[in-house]
Structures are given as structure tokens and as C-alpha cells.
Design an enzyme around this catalytic site. Structure first.
Site, PDB file in Angstrom:
ATOM      1  N   THR A  15      -4.638 -11.836  -1.466  1.00 18.48           N
ATOM      2  CA  THR A  15      -6.095 -11.785  -1.347  1.00 18.48           C
ATOM      3  C   THR A  15      -6.637 -12.945  -0.510  1.00 18.48           C
ATOM      4  O   THR A  15      -6.024 -14.024  -0.460  1.00 18.48           O
ATOM      5  CB  THR A  15      -6.713 -11.836  -2.759  1.00 18.48           C
ATOM      6  N   ASP A  16      -7.831 -12.761   0.041  1.00 16.73           N
ATOM      7  CA  ASP A  16      -8.495 -13.863   0.747  1.00 16.73           C
ATOM      8  C   ASP A  16      -9.018 -14.920  -0.235  1.00 16.73           C
ATOM      9  O   ASP A  16      -9.370 -16.025   0.180  1.00 16.73           O
ATOM     10  CB  ASP A  16      -9.636 -13.341   1.636  1.00 16.73           C
ATOM     11  N   LYS A  30      -2.918 -15.906  -7.793  1.00 18.48           N
ATOM     12  CA  LYS A  30      -2.474 -15.247  -6.560  1.00 18.48           C
ATOM     13  C   LYS A  30      -1.936 -16.296  -5.563  1.00 18.48           C
ATOM     14  O   LYS A  30      -0.945 -16.052  -4.883  1.00 18.48           O
ATOM     15  CB  LYS A  30      -3.620 -14.456  -5.921  1.00 18.48           C
ATOM     16  N   TYR A  86      -7.912 -16.255 -11.455  1.00 15.32           N
ATOM     17  CA  TYR A  86      -7.294 -15.152 -10.695  1.00 15.32           C
ATOM     18  C   TYR A  86      -6.784 -15.651  -9.351  1.00 15.32           C
ATOM     19  O   TYR A  86      -5.619 -15.434  -8.983  1.00 15.32           O
ATOM     20  CB  TYR A  86      -8.299 -14.013 -10.491  1.00 15.32           C
TER      21      TYR A  86
HETATM   22  P1  NAD Z   1      -5.931  -2.903  -9.849  1.00 11.46           P
HETATM   23  O1  NAD Z   1      -6.308  -3.836 -10.950  1.00 11.46           O
HETATM   24  O2  NAD Z   1      -6.776  -1.716  -9.572  1.00 11.46           O
HETATM   25  O3  NAD Z   1      -4.455  -2.341 -10.118  1.00 11.46           O
HETATM   26  C1  NAD Z   1      -3.403  -3.166 -10.561  1.00 11.46           C
HETATM   27  C2  NAD Z   1      -2.255  -2.272 -10.989  1.00 11.46           C
HETATM   28  O4  NAD Z   1      -1.167  -3.114 -11.421  1.00 11.46           O
HETATM   29  C3  NAD Z   1      -2.595  -1.350 -12.172  1.00 11.46           C
HETATM   30  O5  NAD Z   1      -2.111  -0.049 -11.937  1.00 11.46           O
HETATM   31  C4  NAD Z   1      -1.858  -1.991 -13.347  1.00 11.46           C
HETATM   32  O6  NAD Z   1      -1.453  -1.053 -14.340  1.00 11.46           O
HETATM   33  C5  NAD Z   1      -0.662  -2.616 -12.652  1.00 11.46           C
HETATM   34  N1  NAD Z   1      -0.100  -3.729 -13.411  1.00 11.46           N
HETATM   35  C6  NAD Z   1      -0.787  -4.778 -13.946  1.00 11.46           C
HETATM   36  N2  NAD Z   1       0.065  -5.578 -14.621  1.00 11.46           N
HETATM   37  C7  NAD Z   1       1.313  -5.043 -14.476  1.00 11.46           C
HETATM   38  C8  NAD Z   1       2.602  -5.414 -14.929  1.00 11.46           C
HETATM   39  N3  NAD Z   1       2.799  -6.520 -15.676  1.00 11.46           N
HETATM   40  N4  NAD Z   1       3.655  -4.645 -14.581  1.00 11.46           N
HETATM   41  C9  NAD Z   1       3.478  -3.525 -13.825  1.00 11.46           C
HETATM   42  N5  NAD Z   1       2.281  -3.115 -13.396  1.00 11.46           N
HETATM   43  C10 NAD Z   1       1.196  -3.859 -13.711  1.00 11.46           C
HETATM   44  O7  NAD Z   1      -5.751  -3.805  -8.554  1.00 11.46           O
HETATM   45  P2  NAD Z   1      -6.086  -3.488  -7.035  1.00 11.46           P
HETATM   46  O8  NAD Z   1      -7.509  -3.758  -6.793  1.00 11.46           O
HETATM   47  O9  NAD Z   1      -5.499  -2.174  -6.696  1.00 11.46           O
HETATM   48  O10 NAD Z   1      -5.263  -4.650  -6.324  1.00 11.46           O
HETATM   49  C11 NAD Z   1      -3.899  -4.453  -5.951  1.00 11.46           C
HETATM   50  C12 NAD Z   1      -3.381  -5.726  -5.301  1.00 11.46           C
HETATM   51  O11 NAD Z   1      -4.172  -6.029  -4.160  1.00 11.46           O
HETATM   52  C13 NAD Z   1      -3.464  -6.945  -6.207  1.00 11.46           C
HETATM   53  O12 NAD Z   1      -2.319  -7.722  -6.004  1.00 11.46           O
HETATM   54  C14 NAD Z   1      -4.709  -7.682  -5.730  1.00 11.46           C
HETATM   55  O13 NAD Z   1      -4.598  -9.068  -5.969  1.00 11.46           O
HETATM   56  C15 NAD Z   1      -4.681  -7.356  -4.261  1.00 11.46           C
HETATM   57  N6  NAD Z   1      -5.996  -7.346  -3.581  1.00 11.46           N
HETATM   58  C16 NAD Z   1      -7.022  -6.615  -4.082  1.00 11.46           C
HETATM   59  C17 NAD Z   1      -8.229  -6.558  -3.387  1.00 11.46           C
HETATM   60  C18 NAD Z   1      -9.403  -5.748  -3.898  1.00 11.46           C
HETATM   61  O14 NAD Z   1     -10.495  -5.851  -3.334  1.00 11.46           O
HETATM   62  N7  NAD Z   1      -9.244  -4.927  -4.928  1.00 11.46           N
HETATM   63  C19 NAD Z   1      -8.375  -7.265  -2.194  1.00 11.46           C
HETATM   64  C20 NAD Z   1      -7.290  -8.015  -1.717  1.00 11.46           C
HETATM   65  C21 NAD Z   1      -6.111  -8.026  -2.416  1.00 11.46           C
HETATM   66  O1  DAU Z   2     -11.741 -10.784  -1.835  1.00 15.67           O
HETATM   67  C1  DAU Z   2     -10.730 -10.012  -2.403  1.00 15.67           C
HETATM   68  C2  DAU Z   2     -10.975  -9.868  -3.875  1.00 15.67           C
HETATM   69  O2  DAU Z   2     -12.102  -9.014  -4.029  1.00 15.67           O
HETATM   70  C3  DAU Z   2      -9.774  -9.313  -4.628  1.00 15.67           C
HETATM   71  O3  DAU Z   2      -8.712 -10.223  -4.551  1.00 15.67           O
HETATM   72  C4  DAU Z   2     -10.117  -9.043  -6.081  1.00 15.67           C
HETATM   73  O4  DAU Z   2      -9.018  -8.416  -6.732  1.00 15.67           O
HETATM   74  C5  DAU Z   2     -11.327  -8.136  -6.137  1.00 15.67           C
HETATM   75  O5  DAU Z   2     -11.716  -7.919  -7.483  1.00 15.67           O
HETATM   76  C6  DAU Z   2     -12.482  -8.725  -5.350  1.00 15.67           C
HETATM   77  O6  DAU Z   2     -13.019  -9.910  -5.986  1.00 15.67           O
HETATM   78  P1  DAU Z   2     -14.607 -10.162  -6.117  1.00 15.67           P
HETATM   79  O7  DAU Z   2     -14.830 -11.063  -7.257  1.00 15.67           O
HETATM   80  O8  DAU Z   2     -15.193 -10.523  -4.814  1.00 15.67           O
HETATM   81  O9  DAU Z   2     -15.070  -8.645  -6.449  1.00 15.67           O
HETATM   82  P2  DAU Z   2     -16.097  -8.034  -7.515  1.00 15.67           P
HETATM   83  O10 DAU Z   2     -16.196  -6.577  -7.201  1.00 15.67           O
HETATM   84  O11 DAU Z   2     -15.779  -8.410  -8.902  1.00 15.67           O
HETATM   85  O12 DAU Z   2     -17.461  -8.725  -7.113  1.00 15.67           O
HETATM   86  C7  DAU Z   2     -17.969  -8.642  -5.796  1.00 15.67           C
HETATM   87  C8  DAU Z   2     -19.224  -9.495  -5.726  1.00 15.67           C
HETATM   88  O13 DAU Z   2     -20.245  -8.898  -6.520  1.00 15.67           O
HETATM   89  C9  DAU Z   2     -19.040 -10.893  -6.286  1.00 15.67           C
HETATM   90  O14 DAU Z   2     -19.829 -11.797  -5.538  1.00 15.67           O
HETATM   91  C10 DAU Z   2     -19.589 -10.793  -7.706  1.00 15.67           C
HETATM   92  C11 DAU Z   2     -20.682  -9.772  -7.558  1.00 15.67           C
HETATM   93  N1  DAU Z   2     -20.932  -8.937  -8.751  1.00 15.67           N
HETATM   94  C12 DAU Z   2     -19.881  -8.290  -9.312  1.00 15.67           C
HETATM   95  C13 DAU Z   2     -20.072  -7.468 -10.413  1.00 15.67           C
HETATM   96  C14 DAU Z   2     -18.909  -6.776 -11.057  1.00 15.67           C
HETATM   97  C15 DAU Z   2     -22.227  -8.760  -9.220  1.00 15.67           C
HETATM   98  O15 DAU Z   2     -23.196  -9.319  -8.693  1.00 15.67           O
HETATM   99  N2  DAU Z   2     -22.421  -7.946 -10.305  1.00 15.67           N
HETATM  100  C16 DAU Z   2     -21.391  -7.312 -10.925  1.00 15.67           C
HETATM  101  O16 DAU Z   2     -21.628  -6.604 -11.920  1.00 15.67           O
END
Ligand code: NAD
Ligand code: DAU
Length: 366
Positions: free
Chosen positions: A131-132, A161, A157
Site C-alpha cells: 500500500t501507499d 504493511k 495497519y
Molecule cells: P480485504 O480486507 O478486502 O481482503 C483481505 C482478504 O485476506 C480476505 O479475503 C481475508 O479473508 C483474507 N485474509 C485475512 N487474513 C488472512 C489469513 N490470516 N490467512 C488467509 N487469508 C486471510 O483486502 P483488500 O482491500 O482486498 O486488500 C488486499 C491487499 O491489497 C492487502 O494486502 C492490502 O494491504 C492491499 N491494498 C489494498 C488497497 C485498498 O484500497 N483496498 C490499496 C492498496 C493495497
Molecule cells: O491507500 C491505500 C489504502 O486505502 C489501503 O492500504 C487500505 O487497505 C484501504 O483501506 C485504504 O485506506 P483508507 O484509510 O484511505 O481508506 P478508507 O476507505 O477507510 O477511508 C478513505 C478516506 O475516507 C479516509 O480519509 C477516511 C475517510 N472516511 C472513511 C470512512 C470509512 C470517512 O470520512 N468516513 C468513513 O466512514
């Protein structure tokens, strides 16, 4: 033909990636390893799975014996490691599981790959999805993060990471393990668990609940449609230089308050254009001709809330020719349409145990 281990394949990005890879490389064999935590959802990948080309295994990446057995059973060419605890808010309330899964789990996978591949690393790749947020928080005028920016994680978190990234790098440096890492900005799109900003706002809006905006709503994120993230990862898996890190970003920075406003306007448009919407979602203000923006509510800020994220993805563009295809307006429209068309998917989550957590944390507190 390759055999891929995809960890976390039942999560948001993992499930989208499995679908992407199945479409683009149908002959490859996929093994999904996922513990199905609250964030994992077998429904998201069930239609893609069979017992041969795409096998689903419920298991924990921290279970070293099980992970090693899996590596012995399947001769993996590629590991695409998505599994993680991924929600910043949860890491504020209970962070131990983040260290366990994100750090220890990654470590277990690295050891298993090293053991299984030790006779030859030829044709192997361990790709770590990161992640960033490892870079911390940017000031308003600071230049976007490059791959050389200093790690400065701010939430538990992000710290977990960052630690996992360092472990991956250390296995490359010390053991020569063939690794690549991608650090991506905020994703949105189908199958995202509705605790994250965009799906939470869409579902709260259509069901007539408040839209909780943390702090002053001025925090900035750099949004990327999930399919573009999948395309970038696929490119790095095929052509990324071993030992390298690549940033992935949407190049579209926008304050939270603005993106929530865009979602509200888009939802209003759905109600104006589709006569079935008021009957399906009578509690949305748009069902009575009012603006969904009326639900926007400022709530107390997230502790330690990172102010701004912005990614420089020039390396990926120049080296591998990557360009994100989906602009924000189209991506948001597609995301809203997906949630409207897949009500059963999110209703099961809302009606299950995790609906309570979502209500408690994002319901109506002001
Ligand atoms: P998510 O929370 O939607 O999914 C995570 C998955 O991992 C789930 O299916 C969960 O069951 C599985 N998991 C959790 N713990 C586990 C364990 N101990 N063993 C096996 N499986 C397990 O997450 P996401 O948003 O799909 O993110 C996926 C990856 O991308 C993560 O590594 C996250 O850090 C990274 N990432 C996410 C974002 C974002 O915006 N969502 C951005 C950049 C990077
Ligand atoms: O930048 C990458 C990351 O983006 C990933 O590594 C994480 O897994 C992913 O969850 C996400 O993190 P953020 O904390 O940026 O995402 P989130 O959707 O939780 O929140 C986005 C922005 O919105 C953040 O500034 C918090 C704000 N927010 C979030 C929620 C859930 C609100 O204002 N209200 C809300 O209810």
C-alpha cells in the site's frame, strides 16, 4: 502454463484479480488460499472456482505447516500475496491481528517459498501486494511519493504493511528470493467490503442512513478503479524486474467530501432515471425528490488520520507502459451500478455479524 498461489483471493482486490487472471490467462492454474475472515467472501469467487483450474482452499497464511504442505503439493511458479487485515479503523481498535496476519503471515509465506524453491529460483516470483500508506501522510504541496520515498507509516495497519515490505525485501537481499512489490493507492469497485469509504457511502445513501465524514472532510486520497490495479499487478507479474518495487496510483487526488458529493449526485441521477429505485430504496432522500447530499454528516475524526496520499506511478508507466484506463466518473458509476445490481451480496453482509460492527462505527454517531 503457470500455477499461481493467490492469497486473500476471496477479499476485495484478490477476488477481482482472480477474475482478471482467469479472463486473461484461462490455461493457468490458480490456487486461492483464504481464511475467510469477516472481509473474505466465498460468494465473490465461487463462480470462478472448480476443482481443477481454480481451486479454493480455506486456510490461514499464519499456519506454517499447512502453508508448507500446500507448497509441497502444488509446484507454484508465482505467489500473488493479497491476504491481509486491511482496514485502518479496525487497526485503531484492535491491532494485534494486523501484526499476526500482515507480518507473521507474510513471513510464513516467504519461508515456504524459499524452502520449496531452493533448488532453483528460475521462473519463480513472489509478488507482495502493498500500500501507499507505508509512506505516511503528505502535506498539501508535497510532491507525490516515488518508490524512493522514505517509509513513515502512521497507523498500526500501515506499520504492519511496512514491516511486511521490509521482510519481503530482506528475503530478496539475503536469500536471493525472486520478489516484486507493488505499493498502490486507494482502490474502489465491485466486491469491496462496505466498511471502506466508497461502498459504505453508497449503501448508507440508498438505505437512507447518515454518511459519516471524518473531521473536516478535507483528507485527500488518490483513487484507482480496482480493475486497473489488477491490470497493473498482472503486468508486474509478467514483466516486472525482480527485486523491484513499483508504485501504482490513479493519478486522481480528491478530498473525501468531494468524492462523497459525487456519489450522492450519481445516486440522485439513478433515482431520476429509473422508476424502480424509489420502490427498492424508499428511505433514500432521492426517493422523495430530495438530494442525497442531505445525509452527509461530519463526525469525529479518525485518530491519527493521514491527511493526504498521492502516488507517482511514473516508473510503472515508463518501464512497463502502464496507464490506468478508468476515469473517476466512469469508475464511480460502474461501482454504484454493481452495488445496485448485487443487493443480495451486500445484504448478506449487513444482516450478518459484521453488520453490527459497521452500524456501531459508522451508523449515526455525530
Ligand atoms: P480485504 O480486507 O478486502 O481482503 C483481505 C482478504 O485476506 C480476505 O479475503 C481475508 O479473508 C483474507 N485474509 C485475512 N487474513 C488472512 C489469513 N490470516 N490467512 C488467509 N487469508 C486471510 O483486502 P483488500 O482491500 O482486498 O486488500 C488486499 C491487499 O491489497 C492487502 O494486502 C492490502 O494491504 C492491499 N491494498 C489494498 C488497497 C485498498 O484500497 N483496498 C490499496 C492498496 C493495497
Ligand atoms: O491507500 C491505500 C489504502 O486505502 C489501503 O492500504 C487500505 O487497505 C484501504 O483501506 C485504504 O485506506 P483508507 O484509510 O484511505 O481508506 P478508507 O476507505 O477507510 O477511508 C478513505 C478516506 O475516507 C479516509 O480519509 C477516511 C475517510 N472516511 C472513511 C470512512 C470509512 C470517512 O470520512 N468516513 C468513513 O466512514
Amino acid at each position: 502454463m503457470s500455477t499461481l498461489l493467490i492469497t486473500g483471493g476471496a477479499g476485495f482486490i484478490g477476488a477481482n484479480f482472480v477474475a482478471y487472471w482467469r479472463r486473461s490467462r484461462p490455461a493457468d492454474r490458480i490456487v486461492i488460499l483464504d481464511a475467510l475472515t469477516y472481509a473474505g467472501n466465498f460468494d465473490s469467487v465461487a463462480p470462478l472456482c472448480d476443482d481443477h483450474t481454480c481451486k479454493f482452499i480455506r486456510g490461514d497464511i499464519c499456519d506454517a505447516a499447512a502453508v508448507q504442505a500446500l507448497f509441497r503439493k502444488y509446484d507454484f511458479d508465482v505467489v500473488a500475496h493479497f491476504a491481509a487485515e486491511s482496514h485502518v479503523d479496525r487497526s485503531i481498535y484492535a491491532s494485534q491481528v494486523f501484526t499476526r496476519t500482515n507480518v507473521q503471515g507474510t513471513h510464513v509465506l516467504l519461508d515456504a517459498a524459499l524452502t520449496a524453491w531452493k533448488s532453483s529460483f528460475d521462473g519463480r516470483r513472489f509478488h507482495h501486494i502493498s500500500t501507499d500508506e507505508v509512506f505516511g501522510s503528505l502535506g498539501p504541496d508535497a510532491t507525490p511519493w516515488t518508490e524512493l520515498s522514505r517509509y513513515d507509516p502512521k497507523s498500526p495497519y500501515a506499520a504492519s504493511k511496512a514491516a511486511s515490505d521490509f521482510l519481503v525485501r530482506s528475503y530478496a537481499h539475503t536469500h536471493g528470493l525472486p520478489v516484486t512489490i507493488t505499493n498502490c493507492s486507494n482502490n474502489y469497485g465491485p466486491y469491496q467490503f462496505p466498511e471502506k469509504l466508497i461502498p459504505l457511502m453508497i449503501l448508507n445513501a440508498v438505505t437512507g442512513q447518515k454518511l459519516p465524514i471524518y473531521g473536516d472532510g478535507g483528507n485527500i486520497r488518490d483513487w484507482l478503479f480496482v480493475e486497473d490495479h489488477c491490470a497493473a499487478i498482472a503486468l508486474v507479474l509478467r514483466q516486472g524486474r525482480l527485486g523491484e518495487t513499483y508504485n501504482i496510483g490513479g493519478g486522481r487526488q480528491i478530498p473525501n467530501i468531494e468524492i462523497v458529493g459525487l456519489l450522492c449526485d450519481e445516486i440522485d441521477r439513478r433515482f431520476a432515471e429509473n422508476q424502480s429505485m424509489p420502490a427498492r430504496f424508499p428511505d433514500c432522500p432521492a426517493a422523495n425528490g430530495e438530494s442525497t447530499r442531505a445525509l452527509m454528516t461530519f463526525v469525529k475524526d479518525r485518530p491519527g488520520h493521514d491527511r493526504r496520499y498521492a502516488i507517482c506511478a511514473d516508473k510503472l508507466a515508463h518501464e512497463l507502459g502502464f496507464r490506468a484506463d478508468t476515469n473517476l466518473a466512469d469508475g464511480l458509476a460502474r461501482t454504484i451500478d454493481w452495488y445496485l445490481a448485487n443487493e443480495a451480496w451486500w445484504r448478506r453482509i449487513q444482516n450478518g455479524a459484521h453488520g453490527d460492527w459497521i452500524k456501531l462505527h459508522y451508523g449515526v454517531e455525530t
